[in-house]
Design a protein around this motif. Structure first.
Motif, PDB file in Angstrom:
ATOM      1  N   LYS A  99       0.727  -1.204   0.045  1.00 32.69           N
ATOM      2  CA  LYS A  99      -0.079   0.114  -0.055  1.00 32.69           C
ATOM      3  C   LYS A  99       0.758   1.271   0.034  1.00 32.69           C
ATOM      4  O   LYS A  99       0.762   2.266  -0.901  1.00 32.69           O
ATOM      5  N   LEU A 100       1.663   1.360   1.116  1.00 30.61           N
ATOM      6  CA  LEU A 100       2.590   2.401   1.127  1.00 30.61           C
ATOM      7  C   LEU A 100       3.501   2.815  -0.149  1.00 30.61           C
ATOM      8  O   LEU A 100       3.733   3.838  -0.502  1.00 30.61           O
ATOM      9  N   GLY A 101       4.121   1.556  -0.711  1.00 29.14           N
ATOM     10  CA  GLY A 101       5.239   1.899  -1.716  1.00 29.14           C
ATOM     11  C   GLY A 101       4.661   2.669  -3.152  1.00 29.14           C
ATOM     12  O   GLY A 101       5.241   3.659  -3.030  1.00 29.14           O
ATOM     13  N   PRO A 102       3.623   2.286  -3.831  1.00 31.36           N
ATOM     14  CA  PRO A 102       3.189   3.248  -4.621  1.00 31.36           C
ATOM     15  C   PRO A 102       2.460   4.562  -4.268  1.00 31.36           C
ATOM     16  O   PRO A 102       2.731   5.327  -5.145  1.00 31.36           O
ATOM     17  N   ALA A 103       2.031   4.640  -3.021  1.00 27.31           N
ATOM     18  CA  ALA A 103       1.328   5.804  -2.650  1.00 27.31           C
ATOM     19  C   ALA A 103       2.551   6.896  -2.748  1.00 27.31           C
ATOM     20  O   ALA A 103       2.638   8.010  -3.106  1.00 27.31           O
ATOM     21  N   LEU A 104       3.642   6.521  -2.045  1.00 27.04           N
ATOM     22  CA  LEU A 104       4.747   7.461  -1.660  1.00 27.04           C
ATOM     23  C   LEU A 104       5.576   7.739  -3.006  1.00 27.04           C
ATOM     24  O   LEU A 104       5.897   8.698  -3.376  1.00 27.04           O
ATOM     25  N   ALA A 105       5.509   6.542  -3.840  1.00 25.79           N
ATOM     26  CA  ALA A 105       6.418   6.856  -5.136  1.00 25.79           C
ATOM     27  C   ALA A 105       5.658   7.977  -6.108  1.00 25.79           C
ATOM     28  O   ALA A 105       6.542   8.629  -6.630  1.00 25.79           O
ATOM     29  N   THR A 106       4.435   8.061  -5.928  1.00 24.91           N
ATOM     30  CA  THR A 106       3.654   8.822  -6.972  1.00 24.91           C
ATOM     31  C   THR A 106       3.432  10.263  -6.343  1.00 24.91           C
ATOM     32  O   THR A 106       2.998  11.070  -6.793  1.00 24.91           O
ATOM     33  N   GLY A 107       3.822  10.318  -4.915  1.00 26.09           N
ATOM     34  CA  GLY A 107       3.623  11.750  -4.190  1.00 26.09           C
ATOM     35  C   GLY A 107       2.387  11.891  -3.660  1.00 26.09           C
ATOM     36  O   GLY A 107       2.136  13.058  -3.124  1.00 26.09           O
ATOM     37  N   CYS A 108       1.733  10.767  -3.108  1.00 26.60           N
ATOM     38  CA  CYS A 108       0.410  11.156  -2.266  1.00 26.60           C
ATOM     39  C   CYS A 108       0.972  10.933  -0.782  1.00 26.60           C
ATOM     40  O   CYS A 108       2.062  10.753  -0.613  1.00 26.60           O
ATOM     41  N   THR A 109       0.087  11.389   0.090  1.00 23.21           N
ATOM     42  CA  THR A 109       0.217  11.363   1.202  1.00 23.21           C
ATOM     43  C   THR A 109      -0.711  10.168   1.757  1.00 23.21           C
ATOM     44  O   THR A 109      -1.847   9.927   1.205  1.00 23.21           O
ATOM     45  N   VAL A 110      -0.393   9.551   3.118  1.00 24.26           N
ATOM     46  CA  VAL A 110      -1.136   8.395   3.377  1.00 24.26           C
ATOM     47  C   VAL A 110      -1.478   8.470   5.028  1.00 24.26           C
ATOM     48  O   VAL A 110      -0.913   8.973   5.707  1.00 24.26           O
ATOM     49  N   VAL A 111      -2.877   7.909   5.015  1.00 23.99           N
ATOM     50  CA  VAL A 111      -2.982   7.461   6.359  1.00 23.99           C
ATOM     51  C   VAL A 111      -3.542   6.165   6.220  1.00 23.99           C
ATOM     52  O   VAL A 111      -4.402   5.574   5.626  1.00 23.99           O
ATOM     53  N   LEU A 112      -2.607   5.357   7.101  1.00 20.71           N
ATOM     54  CA  LEU A 112      -2.554   3.835   7.081  1.00 20.71           C
ATOM     55  C   LEU A 112      -3.339   3.352   8.355  1.00 20.71           C
ATOM     56  O   LEU A 112      -2.753   3.558   9.435  1.00 20.71           O
ATOM     57  N   LYS A 113      -4.313   2.494   8.089  1.00 19.26           N
ATOM     58  CA  LYS A 113      -4.881   1.870   9.404  1.00 19.26           C
ATOM     59  C   LYS A 113      -4.472   0.345   9.397  1.00 19.26           C
ATOM     60  O   LYS A 113      -4.990  -0.443   8.421  1.00 19.26           O
ATOM     61  N   LEU A 114      -3.830   0.122  10.346  1.00 15.30           N
ATOM     62  CA  LEU A 114      -3.319  -1.463  10.646  1.00 15.30           C
ATOM     63  C   LEU A 114      -4.527  -2.332  10.987  1.00 15.30           C
ATOM     64  O   LEU A 114      -5.296  -1.958  11.502  1.00 15.30           O
ATOM     65  N   ALA A 115      -4.526  -3.521  10.754  1.00 16.58           N
ATOM     66  CA  ALA A 115      -5.363  -4.610  11.225  1.00 16.58           C
ATOM     67  C   ALA A 115      -5.327  -4.613  12.643  1.00 16.58           C
ATOM     68  O   ALA A 115      -4.169  -4.761  13.357  1.00 16.58           O
ATOM     69  N   GLU A 116      -6.442  -4.718  13.456  1.00 22.64           N
ATOM     70  CA  GLU A 116      -6.418  -4.857  14.953  1.00 22.64           C
ATOM     71  C   GLU A 116      -5.775  -5.913  15.472  1.00 22.64           C
ATOM     72  O   GLU A 116      -5.435  -6.029  16.436  1.00 22.64           O
ATOM     73  N   GLN A 117      -5.581  -6.967  14.712  1.00 23.08           N
ATOM     74  CA  GLN A 117      -5.196  -8.397  15.321  1.00 23.08           C
ATOM     75  C   GLN A 117      -3.588  -8.202  15.156  1.00 23.08           C
ATOM     76  O   GLN A 117      -2.963  -8.892  15.775  1.00 23.08           O
ATOM     77  N   SER A 171      -6.480 -15.730  14.929  1.00 20.05           N
ATOM     78  CA  SER A 171      -7.261 -15.132  15.979  1.00 20.05           C
ATOM     79  C   SER A 171      -8.279 -16.145  16.473  1.00 20.05           C
ATOM     80  O   SER A 171      -8.391 -17.041  15.624  1.00 20.05           O
ATOM     81  N   GLU A 172      -8.859 -16.010  17.453  1.00 20.35           N
ATOM     82  CA  GLU A 172      -9.849 -16.861  17.982  1.00 20.35           C
ATOM     83  C   GLU A 172     -11.010 -16.762  16.938  1.00 20.35           C
ATOM     84  O   GLU A 172     -11.680 -18.048  16.671  1.00 20.35           O
ATOM     85  N   GLU A 173     -11.326 -15.733  16.403  1.00 19.23           N
ATOM     86  CA  GLU A 173     -12.450 -15.593  15.649  1.00 19.23           C
ATOM     87  C   GLU A 173     -12.297 -16.335  14.413  1.00 19.23           C
ATOM     88  O   GLU A 173     -13.115 -17.097  13.803  1.00 19.23           O
ATOM     89  N   GLN A 174     -11.059 -16.419  13.808  1.00 22.02           N
ATOM     90  CA  GLN A 174     -10.676 -16.999  12.441  1.00 22.02           C
ATOM     91  C   GLN A 174     -10.732 -18.518  12.858  1.00 22.02           C
ATOM     92  O   GLN A 174     -11.043 -19.109  12.095  1.00 22.02           O
ATOM     93  N   PHE A 175     -10.260 -18.949  14.008  1.00 22.38           N
ATOM     94  CA  PHE A 175     -10.234 -20.268  14.282  1.00 22.38           C
ATOM     95  C   PHE A 175     -11.655 -20.881  14.450  1.00 22.38           C
ATOM     96  O   PHE A 175     -11.840 -22.019  13.966  1.00 22.38           O
ATOM     97  N   GLU A 176     -12.599 -20.011  14.943  1.00 27.08           N
ATOM     98  CA  GLU A 176     -14.018 -20.390  15.083  1.00 27.08           C
ATOM     99  C   GLU A 176     -14.584 -20.655  13.667  1.00 27.08           C
ATOM    100  O   GLU A 176     -15.063 -21.378  13.613  1.00 27.08           O
ATOM    101  N   LYS A 177     -14.325 -19.381  13.064  1.00 29.57           N
ATOM    102  CA  LYS A 177     -14.870 -19.510  11.580  1.00 29.57           C
ATOM    103  C   LYS A 177     -14.374 -20.889  10.758  1.00 29.57           C
ATOM    104  O   LYS A 177     -15.268 -21.565  10.210  1.00 29.57           O
ATOM    105  N   VAL A 178     -13.051 -21.027  10.771  1.00 26.16           N
ATOM    106  CA  VAL A 178     -12.462 -22.113   9.993  1.00 26.16           C
ATOM    107  C   VAL A 178     -13.129 -23.468  10.597  1.00 26.16           C
ATOM    108  O   VAL A 178     -13.534 -24.499   9.945  1.00 26.16           O
ATOM    109  N   SER A 179     -13.244 -23.748  12.027  1.00 21.57           N
ATOM    110  CA  SER A 179     -13.745 -24.827  12.891  1.00 21.57           C
ATOM    111  C   SER A 179     -15.016 -24.925  12.186  1.00 21.57           C
ATOM    112  O   SER A 179     -15.554 -26.301  11.957  1.00 21.57           O
TER     113      SER A 179
END
Ligand code: NAI
Ligand code: MG
Length: 518
Positions: free
Chosen positions: A199-217, A366-374
């Motif tokens: 995500k960051l690579g192309p945004a910064l290469a083209t001259g954009c600025t970024v707000v990046l939200k990471l995954a909570e997990q 995560s537990e959520e993913q574990f429950e989903k796959v189970s």
């Protein structure tokens, strides 16, 4: 568990258990320990800050289910601050004055810094996501480093064209490509560092600025990367990094009126919400969503390669890949051989804590993913799928799932129709009567269109199938091959737009046509 396993578990506990009183001891051998124990802050406008509410949330080790640290819990107030900072840095701040060549140098510097911390990042990723450190070390981290280097090269090659007008000669027309502006980027947990880089690579290469939200997990590598971004010398406000949940943090970011583009990777369900949220100011949208990718084995394939390839197509990263080869098709002449081969590999994979150097398959995130796959494992069994290997949980602690092979499945089964996002493959047989059209129709019988692999020694079949498959990536005699130079993305409900390659630059730039009357 062997004595050796116990030792490594012990070391991990001593280093990363939340209540651990153990002094940081380099003999424990974990380079990630120091960062994990720091007071975690988000990056907004060049400063490392807590959430404005003061709230934090826990980060879990999926191998044990225990809390390893806490990170700030951003809400709409923090989103606002970050977006305003990114807006200022783009419109009037330093970023617009940084030359393309300087942008390239900054990206290259970031790549160098990241590379020099490979071991630390590999450990953080393993601890946070569960994936084997041996994999993070040779895949996640170097691919992220490569991506930044590749994009550094594009900063000075953002070309427009000169266009002869169809109407006559009295004009000079040319196009320029300009950065789209402030970009909101929302990423998932399956490849936390690599997704941040994509995500960051192309945004910064083209001259954009970024707000990046990471995954909570999985916020850890992104927060550490934020430190390296500052160390590399990116000016304040150019990159802002938030930790928070989907609705309180991701949703206001996707809807924000001062944001020009939103780039999202994650579930198809949330992808649709993002597209809706973007309509307020008609910001541009790119989406990289789910998949149910076919791996198709023809009878003439090199069987050892194809069987090992089909196993790795689904079990890599615990099956938590949007392009995992989760639907296996094998010709009837080799079907039994393929099923027993993949099942045998599944049965031998070494499952364990990601930080154990011997581990080949870690826990789910995560537990959520574990429950989903189970739940999918139960559903497959209830609907009558046969089990070649696995089929249940592994260990009574942590979110481990056995690598699982379902066969004798029907297209109407949930396990066949839906994305499972775990180490679970469904195998179907095709006969010699099925011509390539029919087979391709079967392979394309999904709402997704992200990727596919074809296993054959017949170049004609390979290319004919490549043409017939409706997916953004077709691999021949390989699967899960990624490169910064290759565009990646989906047909149908797998998404909008492409990541990486020269292609991605189009998704971060606006085209301006300038016409001069001579
Ligand atoms: P998700 O789509 O909910 O989460 C991905 C990101 O979106 C996270 O950063 C999350 O905080 C954010 N988000 C969630 N709701 C949001 C909203 N309303 N507005 C803005 N941002 C929001 O995915 P989740 O729940 O982690 O996983 C669910 C399923 O999604 C998985 O089981 C898998 O099938 C699929 N998935 C696909 C991925 C891919 O690479 N295409 C990656 C992760 C999950
Ligand atoms: Mg979700």
């Amino acid at each position: 568990m062997s004595a050796e396993d116990f030792q490594i578990e012990d070391k991990i506990m001593a280093t990363f258990a939340p209540s651990s009183e153990v002094e940081l001891d380099s003999r424990l051998g974990f380079q990630a320990a120091e960062f994990v124990r720091t007071h975690h802050r988000m990056l907004i406008d060049g400063n490392f800050v807590p959430a404005s509410s003061g709230k934090t949330f826990p980060v879990y080790n999926p191998a044990t289910g225990e809390v390893i640290c806490h990170v700030p819990e951003a809400d709409h107030n923090d989103v606002d601050k970050a977006v305003v900072a990114a807006r200022r840095a783009f419109d009037s701040g330093p970023w617009s004055r940084v030359s393309p060549s300087q942008r390239g140098q900054l990206l290259w510097k970031l790549a160098d810094l990241l590379e020099s911390h490979t071991e630390e990042f590999a450990e953080l990723e393993s601890l946070d996501n569960g994936k084997p450190v041996s994999v993070a070390r040779i895949a996640d981290v170097p691919l992220a480093v490569d991506l930044f280097r590749y994009m550094a090269g594009w900063t000075t090659k953002n070309l427009g064209s000169t266009i002869p007008l169809s109407a006559g000669q009295d004009f000079l027309s040319y196009t320029v490509r300009e950065p789209i502006g402030v970009v909101a980027q929302i990423i998932p947990w399956n490849f936390p560092l690599l997704m941040a880089a994509w995500k960051l690579g192309p945004a910064l290469a083209t001259g954009c600025t970024v707000v990046l939200k990471l995954a909570e997990q999985t916020p850890l590598t992104g927060l550490r990367l934020a430190q390296l971004i500052v160390e590399a010398g990116f000016p304040p406000g150019v990159v802002n990094v938030l930790t928070g949940f989907g609705e309180p943090c991701g949703a206001p970011l996707a809807a924000h009126n001062l944001v020009d583009k939103v780039a999202f990777t994650g579930s198809t369900e949330v992808g649709k919400l993002i597209a809706k949220a973007a309509t307020g100011n008609l910001k541009k949208v790119t989406l990289e969503l789910g998949g149910k990718s076919p791996a198709i084995i023809f009878p003439d394939a090199d069987m050892d390669t194809a069987i090992a390839g089909a196993a790795s197509a689904i079990f890599f990263n615990q099956g938590q890949c949007c392009c995992a080869g989760s639907r296996l098709f094998a010709h009837e002449a080799v079907f039994d051989q393929v099923i027993s081969g993949v099942s045998e590999i599944a049965g031998k994979i070494k499952i364990g804590h990601g930080l154990d150097p011997a581990t080949e398959l870690g826990p789910l995130v995560s537990e959520e993913q574990f429950e989903k796959v189970s739940a999918y494992l139960s559903s497959g069994r209830e609907e009558g799928a046969k089990i070649g290997s696995g089929g249940g949980r592994y260990s009574d602690r942590g979110y481990f799932i056995q690598p699982t092979v379902f066969h004798d499945v029907r297209p109407d089964m949930k396990v066949v129709a839906e994305e499972i996002f775990g180490p679970v493959v469904v195998a179907q047989k095709f006969s010699s009567d099925a011509d390539l059209e029919k087979l391709a129709a079967q392979a394309n019988d999904t709402v997704f269109g992200l990727a596919a692999s074809v296993w054959t020694r017949d170049i004609s079949i390979a290319h004919k199938m490549a043409r017939r498959i409706k997916a953004g990536t077709v691999w021949v005699n390989c699967h899960n091959v990624f490169d910064a130079a290759l565009p990646f993305g989906g047909y149908k409900q797998s998404g909008w737009g492409r990541e990486m390659g020269a292609e991605v630059l189009n998704n971060y730039t606006e085209v301006k046509a300038v016409t001069v009357k001579l």
